[in-house]
Design a protein around this motif. Structure first.
Motif, PDB file in Angstrom:
ATOM      1  N   ASN A  15       0.808  -1.220   0.000  1.00  0.00           N
ATOM      2  CA  ASN A  15       0.000   0.000   0.000  1.00  0.00           C
ATOM      3  C   ASN A  15       0.845   1.275   0.000  1.00  0.00           C
ATOM      4  O   ASN A  15       0.321   2.371   0.160  1.00  0.00           O
ATOM      5  N   VAL A  16       2.154   1.148  -0.211  1.00  0.00           N
ATOM      6  CA  VAL A  16       3.044   2.313  -0.247  1.00  0.00           C
ATOM      7  C   VAL A  16       2.759   3.129  -1.509  1.00  0.00           C
ATOM      8  O   VAL A  16       2.342   2.577  -2.531  1.00  0.00           O
ATOM      9  N   SER A  17       3.002   4.421  -1.442  1.00  0.00           N
ATOM     10  CA  SER A  17       2.856   5.231  -2.659  1.00  0.00           C
ATOM     11  C   SER A  17       4.124   5.081  -3.493  1.00  0.00           C
ATOM     12  O   SER A  17       5.233   4.955  -2.953  1.00  0.00           O
ATOM     13  N   ALA A  18       3.958   5.092  -4.796  1.00  0.00           N
ATOM     14  CA  ALA A  18       5.107   4.972  -5.700  1.00  0.00           C
ATOM     15  C   ALA A  18       6.072   6.130  -5.500  1.00  0.00           C
ATOM     16  O   ALA A  18       7.291   5.957  -5.589  1.00  0.00           O
ATOM     17  N   VAL A  19       5.555   7.317  -5.211  1.00  0.00           N
ATOM     18  CA  VAL A  19       6.407   8.499  -4.995  1.00  0.00           C
ATOM     19  C   VAL A  19       7.268   8.302  -3.758  1.00  0.00           C
ATOM     20  O   VAL A  19       8.488   8.515  -3.795  1.00  0.00           O
ATOM     21  N   MET A  21       8.082   5.484  -2.290  1.00  0.00           N
ATOM     22  CA  MET A  21       9.003   4.377  -2.531  1.00  0.00           C
ATOM     23  C   MET A  21      10.177   4.824  -3.398  1.00  0.00           C
ATOM     24  O   MET A  21      11.335   4.519  -3.099  1.00  0.00           O
ATOM     25  N   ALA A  22       9.892   5.558  -4.472  1.00  0.00           N
ATOM     26  CA  ALA A  22      10.952   6.023  -5.370  1.00  0.00           C
ATOM     27  C   ALA A  22      11.927   6.945  -4.647  1.00  0.00           C
ATOM     28  O   ALA A  22      13.142   6.832  -4.833  1.00  0.00           O
ATOM     29  N   LYS A  23      11.414   7.841  -3.822  1.00  0.00           N
ATOM     30  CA  LYS A  23      12.293   8.745  -3.062  1.00  0.00           C
ATOM     31  C   LYS A  23      13.184   7.962  -2.107  1.00  0.00           C
ATOM     32  O   LYS A  23      14.376   8.247  -1.987  1.00  0.00           O
ATOM     33  N   ALA A  24      12.615   6.970  -1.421  1.00  0.00           N
ATOM     34  CA  ALA A  24      13.399   6.167  -0.478  1.00  0.00           C
ATOM     35  C   ALA A  24      14.497   5.390  -1.199  1.00  0.00           C
ATOM     36  O   ALA A  24      15.648   5.337  -0.733  1.00  0.00           O
ATOM     37  N   VAL A  25      14.185   4.813  -2.346  1.00  0.00           N
ATOM     38  CA  VAL A  25      15.182   4.044  -3.101  1.00  0.00           C
ATOM     39  C   VAL A  25      16.251   4.967  -3.669  1.00  0.00           C
ATOM     40  O   VAL A  25      17.441   4.670  -3.615  1.00  0.00           O
ATOM     41  N   ARG A  26      15.846   6.110  -4.205  1.00  0.00           N
ATOM     42  CA  ARG A  26      16.815   7.074  -4.744  1.00  0.00           C
ATOM     43  C   ARG A  26      17.777   7.521  -3.636  1.00  0.00           C
ATOM     44  O   ARG A  26      18.991   7.584  -3.839  1.00  0.00           O
ATOM     45  N   ASP A  27      17.246   7.812  -2.452  1.00  0.00           N
ATOM     46  CA  ASP A  27      18.102   8.194  -1.315  1.00  0.00           C
ATOM     47  C   ASP A  27      19.041   7.053  -0.943  1.00  0.00           C
ATOM     48  O   ASP A  27      20.228   7.270  -0.688  1.00  0.00           O
ATOM     49  N   TYR A  28      18.519   5.837  -0.912  1.00  0.00           N
ATOM     50  CA  TYR A  28      19.325   4.675  -0.544  1.00  0.00           C
ATOM     51  C   TYR A  28      20.466   4.458  -1.536  1.00  0.00           C
ATOM     52  O   TYR A  28      21.593   4.159  -1.146  1.00  0.00           O
ATOM     53  N   LEU A  29      20.170   4.622  -2.822  1.00  0.00           N
ATOM     54  CA  LEU A  29      21.197   4.436  -3.860  1.00  0.00           C
ATOM     55  C   LEU A  29      22.118   5.640  -3.988  1.00  0.00           C
ATOM     56  O   LEU A  29      23.135   5.576  -4.666  1.00  0.00           O
ATOM     57  N   LEU A 133       1.904  -1.517  -8.854  1.00  0.00           N
ATOM     58  CA  LEU A 133       2.823  -0.641  -8.145  1.00  0.00           C
ATOM     59  C   LEU A 133       4.251  -0.747  -8.673  1.00  0.00           C
ATOM     60  O   LEU A 133       4.984   0.245  -8.702  1.00  0.00           O
ATOM     61  N   CYS A 134       4.661  -1.920  -9.130  1.00  0.00           N
ATOM     62  CA  CYS A 134       6.004  -2.076  -9.712  1.00  0.00           C
ATOM     63  C   CYS A 134       6.151  -1.190 -10.947  1.00  0.00           C
ATOM     64  O   CYS A 134       7.202  -0.564 -11.153  1.00  0.00           O
ATOM     65  N   ASN A 135       5.105  -1.134 -11.772  1.00  0.00           N
ATOM     66  CA  ASN A 135       5.137  -0.252 -12.941  1.00  0.00           C
ATOM     67  C   ASN A 135       5.163   1.213 -12.523  1.00  0.00           C
ATOM     68  O   ASN A 135       5.944   2.008 -13.055  1.00  0.00           O
ATOM     69  N   LYS A 136       4.330   1.570 -11.562  1.00  0.00           N
ATOM     70  CA  LYS A 136       4.293   2.962 -11.093  1.00  0.00           C
ATOM     71  C   LYS A 136       5.632   3.365 -10.482  1.00  0.00           C
ATOM     72  O   LYS A 136       6.112   4.475 -10.696  1.00  0.00           O
ATOM     73  N   PHE A 137       6.226   2.461  -9.710  1.00  0.00           N
ATOM     74  CA  PHE A 137       7.518   2.743  -9.098  1.00  0.00           C
ATOM     75  C   PHE A 137       8.583   2.995 -10.159  1.00  0.00           C
ATOM     76  O   PHE A 137       9.332   3.963 -10.081  1.00  0.00           O
ATOM     77  N   ALA A 138       8.671   2.094 -11.139  1.00  0.00           N
ATOM     78  CA  ALA A 138       9.690   2.258 -12.194  1.00  0.00           C
ATOM     79  C   ALA A 138       9.497   3.594 -12.905  1.00  0.00           C
ATOM     80  O   ALA A 138      10.472   4.306 -13.165  1.00  0.00           O
ATOM     81  N   ASN A 139       8.257   3.932 -13.206  1.00  0.00           N
ATOM     82  CA  ASN A 139       7.979   5.228 -13.837  1.00  0.00           C
ATOM     83  C   ASN A 139       8.421   6.374 -12.949  1.00  0.00           C
ATOM     84  O   ASN A 139       9.107   7.301 -13.398  1.00  0.00           O
ATOM     85  N   GLU A 140       8.020   6.332 -11.693  1.00  0.00           N
ATOM     86  CA  GLU A 140       8.308   7.434 -10.765  1.00  0.00           C
ATOM     87  C   GLU A 140       9.795   7.540 -10.469  1.00  0.00           C
ATOM     88  O   GLU A 140      10.325   8.631 -10.335  1.00  0.00           O
ATOM     89  N   PHE A 141      10.473   6.416 -10.380  1.00  0.00           N
ATOM     90  CA  PHE A 141      11.904   6.456 -10.106  1.00  0.00           C
ATOM     91  C   PHE A 141      12.657   7.079 -11.282  1.00  0.00           C
ATOM     92  O   PHE A 141      13.519   7.935 -11.101  1.00  0.00           O
ATOM     93  N   LEU A 142      12.336   6.645 -12.476  1.00  0.00           N
ATOM     94  CA  LEU A 142      13.072   7.094 -13.657  1.00  0.00           C
ATOM     95  C   LEU A 142      12.680   8.497 -14.110  1.00  0.00           C
ATOM     96  O   LEU A 142      13.528   9.244 -14.621  1.00  0.00           O
ATOM     97  N   VAL A 143      11.424   8.863 -13.936  1.00  0.00           N
ATOM     98  CA  VAL A 143      10.952  10.206 -14.309  1.00  0.00           C
ATOM     99  C   VAL A 143      10.080  10.712 -13.157  1.00  0.00           C
ATOM    100  O   VAL A 143       8.850  10.629 -13.211  1.00  0.00           O
TER     101      VAL A 143
END
Length: 162
Positions: A15-19, A21-29, A133-143
């Motif tokens: 139930n996490v938001s893609a936004v 999740m993407a911010k957390a992964v970007r920070d982690y990387l 959510l995997c699709n939304k995450f990939a979209n949000e992470f990359l753009v």
């Protein structure tokens, strides 16, 4: 062995938001939008992201699949998570697949990235929610939406001065 294995240190509920999740992964990387924007070719970007994931404990393999319907898949394991990418796809699709599959791994699941239109209709409950959510995450992470909106606004502002 990775000193900072991402699948051991990050996980998300379906139930996490893609936004978020993407911010957390970007920070982690530790990759900024500016760093990502400086990658001036899709080949360079694919190599960068593949290396970045490998450094963080994801084993990334590439090979041509015997079918065009699948872009990649992943196998979750706490110590040896694997992403396998169809290298007969364009680099942009391979990059998207890396992050789609990374999301599956961060949900502690395996997955597949397919272009079969009705695949999602066969899924139920959390599996369906995670796939979307995997699709939304990939979209949000990359753009990232926030960055996209800023760039879009700046484009219109610049064009209005002409």
């Amino acid at each position: 062995p990775a000193t900072k294995p991402i699948v051991q240190n990050l996980s998300f509920a379906p139930n996490v938001s893609a936004v978020e999740m993407a911010k957390a992964v970007r920070d982690y990387l530790s990759v900024t939008i500016e760093q990502q924007s400086s990658l001036n070719s899709t080949d360079k970007a694919l190599k960068f992201w593949r290396t970045k994931l490998e450094v963080h404990g994801i084993f990334v393999f590439k090979d041509a699949f015997h079918t065009d319907e699948f872009s990649g898949f992943c196998l979750y394991d706490e110590s040896f998570p694997v992403i396998f990418v169809n290298n007969s796809k364009p680099f942009t699709r391979q990059i998207f697949t890396l992050f789609h599959e990374l999301a599956h791994l961060l949900f502690k699941t395996g997955g597949i990235d397919t272009r079969i239109d009705d695949y999602i209709n066969y899924l139920e409950g959390d599996n369906k929610q995670i796939e979307v959510l995997c699709n939304k995450f990939a979209n949000e992470f990359l753009v990232p939406t926030e960055d996209f909106n800023i760039r879009l606004k700046n484009t219109f502002i610049d064009e209005s001065k002409i």
